[in-house]
Design a protein around this motif. Sequence first.
Motif, PDB file in Angstrom:
ATOM      1  N   LYS A  17      14.787  -2.532   0.906  1.00  0.00           N
ATOM      2  CA  LYS A  17      13.972  -1.342   1.149  1.00  0.00           C
ATOM      3  C   LYS A  17      13.448  -1.378   2.576  1.00  0.00           C
ATOM      4  O   LYS A  17      13.538  -2.398   3.261  1.00  0.00           O
ATOM      5  N   VAL A  18      12.868  -0.252   3.010  1.00  0.00           N
ATOM      6  CA  VAL A  18      12.462  -0.127   4.410  1.00  0.00           C
ATOM      7  C   VAL A  18      11.029   0.383   4.481  1.00  0.00           C
ATOM      8  O   VAL A  18      10.568   1.137   3.629  1.00  0.00           O
ATOM      9  N   SER A  52       0.814  -1.205   0.000  1.00  0.00           N
ATOM     10  CA  SER A  52       0.000   0.000   0.000  1.00  0.00           C
ATOM     11  C   SER A  52       0.849   1.256   0.000  1.00  0.00           C
ATOM     12  O   SER A  52       2.050   1.236   0.290  1.00  0.00           O
ATOM     13  N   ASP A  53       0.177   2.385  -0.287  1.00  0.00           N
ATOM     14  CA  ASP A  53       0.890   3.655  -0.376  1.00  0.00           C
ATOM     15  C   ASP A  53       1.370   4.159   0.979  1.00  0.00           C
ATOM     16  O   ASP A  53       2.110   5.142   1.046  1.00  0.00           O
ATOM     17  N   ALA A 109       9.210   0.803   0.943  1.00  0.00           N
ATOM     18  CA  ALA A 109       8.952  -0.620   0.744  1.00  0.00           C
ATOM     19  C   ALA A 109       8.041  -0.869  -0.452  1.00  0.00           C
ATOM     20  O   ALA A 109       8.124  -1.914  -1.105  1.00  0.00           O
ATOM     21  N   ALA A 110       7.136   0.075  -0.756  1.00  0.00           N
ATOM     22  CA  ALA A 110       6.246  -0.077  -1.902  1.00  0.00           C
ATOM     23  C   ALA A 110       6.855   0.464  -3.186  1.00  0.00           C
ATOM     24  O   ALA A 110       6.278   0.304  -4.265  1.00  0.00           O
ATOM     25  N   GLY A 111       7.999   1.109  -3.094  1.00  0.00           N
ATOM     26  CA  GLY A 111       8.626   1.707  -4.261  1.00  0.00           C
ATOM     27  C   GLY A 111       8.715   3.208  -4.121  1.00  0.00           C
ATOM     28  O   GLY A 111       8.573   3.766  -3.026  1.00  0.00           O
ATOM     29  N   TYR A 157       9.418   3.704  -9.463  1.00  0.00           N
ATOM     30  CA  TYR A 157      10.314   2.576  -9.224  1.00  0.00           C
ATOM     31  C   TYR A 157       9.505   1.514  -8.492  1.00  0.00           C
ATOM     32  O   TYR A 157       9.092   1.708  -7.348  1.00  0.00           O
ATOM     33  N   ARG A 158       9.281   0.364  -9.129  1.00  0.00           N
ATOM     34  CA  ARG A 158       8.420  -0.655  -8.538  1.00  0.00           C
ATOM     35  C   ARG A 158       9.195  -1.661  -7.695  1.00  0.00           C
ATOM     36  O   ARG A 158       8.639  -2.238  -6.766  1.00  0.00           O
TER      37      ARG A 158
END
Length: 789
Positions: free
Chosen positions: A543-544, A155-156, A204-206, A189-190
């Motif tokens: 990613k975080v 999710s965003d 974490a979502a990009g 960036y996915r």
Amino acid sequence: MDKPEAFYISSLYGECGADAWTWLVMGTNQKTHCSERSKIYGVSFLALLGAASPACGQEALPAIDIGVATPRADRAKSADDRFRSAHPGDALSDPATDNAPTPKSSVTRAGIEILGGPAQASAYKALDLLPSVIEDSADPYGLSFNRSITVRGVSDFFLSRTINGLPIQGIVGGADLFDLDDIGRIDLYRGSVPANQGLGFSNAAGVLDLNILPPKEKLSGMISQGVGSNGFHRTFARIDSGRLPTGTSFFISDSMSDADKWKGEGDARRKNVAFGLTQTLGDKLEVSVYGVHNDQKANAYRPLTFAQTQNLGATAFLDYNTGITGKSSVDANYYAFNQTRYVTNAIFAEIAYRIDPTQSIIAKPYYWRNSGYQQTAAGANVRLWPISNYNLGGTIEYRKHLPWDADVLLGFWAQSTEPEPPPLHQKLYAATALGALSFSRWSTLATSDTHKLFSPYTQYTQTFGPTTVSGGLRLHIESTPNLQYFNTAGLPDVGYADVWSLNPAPNPNARAPEMTYYEWLPNLGVRHRLSEEWSASASYSRKVGRPDWGPQASSFLGAEAAFLAKGINLATLMGRIRPETVDAVDVGLRYQTGDLTIAPTFFGFWTHKKEVLVYDPDVGQSYYQSNAATVGRGFELETSWKATDWLTLTGSATIAAETYVADIAAGATSTMRIGGKQTPYTPRYSAKLAATYHRDGFSITPILRYNSKRYGLADNSQSVSPFAIVDINASYEFGSRLGLTPMTLSAGMTNLFDHRYISAISVTETNLNSTSYYVGAPRTIFAGLSASF
């Protein structure tokens, strides 16, 4: 009669609000009634016709390239290529913006104009065609705060939203700052992310990065007027000074948008003013400054329960109440008591100094300030959350091009935020028989100091003939603020600044000290050119994701006695959640010629320390713990093809799954059987296709979006039917054919076949036990007229 703080905030700005554009058109009287807005739009429409004059050329501002020396004329051309105006036949998205090995897609100017919709207010809507992206809004214009987006199922809440690479926006205050008319390109960036991208609380979502359309090289301007279903109106204007003899160039833009809700009562309004200024100081230094003021208010759409989704023919138009009954438990759901307003101001700069032809230093300071409120029904009461927060930060980078065809980047990012979620103060109000709100009590009162984030980072890129290797490392340092809650019994209805004179007592058990987290975020990628058309890439990055402290505090405050009986205070609970991490891997191919680009990608990711709501039988309560894990994998296909001189196709397809690794405890004697189950909200299959026909100034673009079955709960017990939606956009440029300035008439429809379906699902990635559902907007018709010079 008592009124909540939100009422005073609203009265401060007036019913319609006021900004620079309002003052220019309406005069200085801020009290002009909203019914007079139609006159304003009429004047704007006449201004469109008055703008007809011989067209002037347009050219983008020269960019300061980092690395090799570039003549000014070449730099101007390079900038124009990156942010050029939409041309007939342009693809709506581009999967091959550059040769970096990371899976990045870009929405072009043509895509922004069409996919962004007539309001041009939501960057989420512009991502509609990209693979692994599910975007939904409760209203068709993107003006509502009831919107959602997931990228590869995440999710965003965990999406890094940046502007020119800067994490300017906060967690609360989620409206887009800039009109999409002022955006030159949107990058997403996915999967894996380079070290200098994805700054902020979470990535974490990009990464969703908006690239501002800079001031143009020549004097130019544009004005547009849009209208549509549900009383939609929008006026937008922008003027660019061109390059002045002093080396200065600037732009100023302004817009007003509003629309009624398509069901129930209420509306959404947005006022936006932005500027950009660029100053060259010799051949070595260039300074750019951008600023924006955004005032956005919207009444909420009422979500449905899962049972109500089973008969949309009868329930699709259910919404918040439109009348007062005199019963507070019912009137808490009155539409005027469920609304959000954010007034946001931001300013940032880019200071680029070219040391010599091979090395440069760039500093980017920024400031973001957000104030407003949220009003929501809370049982028999209305909860008011006054909001006031800011971000202050910046980046500094040193970039050097090395003689052996390599580039090195050294950077540092710092940001302070104060305050932020969890809420520092909230109040509860009861609805009166007269339709007003009467103060009941304080529900939350707390103090918090500064939330600090720091990141040193480096990225190294080397080219060996047909092979490019890029790797980097970022250290994410996050210090959470000291948090202290206070007893609220007996406190009167006063402001947050005044309540401290009453000496509220601190709750010694509801204090959380500062905590500092360290996360190393490496990345590595390689792209190899197999032939003139084919290339292959592989990349990895960590990613975080940000812990959600708000629900944890609510869990403790809602059952404080039960926790204390087991020797658990708020500090103990806060220590049981930590930033989640994601390891992302992408492997892809790219086929690219002048007319065709195909980019298939296989991806996988592993989420660690995922925060979820877990039942603790020793306490007899549920609270949040960072002890879950998920595994994601899938396949994406993205393509753009100029099939003929008059037909361009843009599309994507995704097959994906994200599943939980194991079951989790759900109650004293039960377990939530979610191991191996698909995560909520995300479909396993999705496909999108846009076909643009263009000839002799006429263009028409139908767009098809399909999503397979989705689930509302983690145990896959609430399934939502698949849907396919068709939108259509058309335009005709006629001004230049009459020897005038370019003028374009446009029209379109969303949800062409008026399909009833569930769009957004209000899923939280922490609470797996409940959710709500929003109905997709019905058929919506809109039209517009624009002129430029």
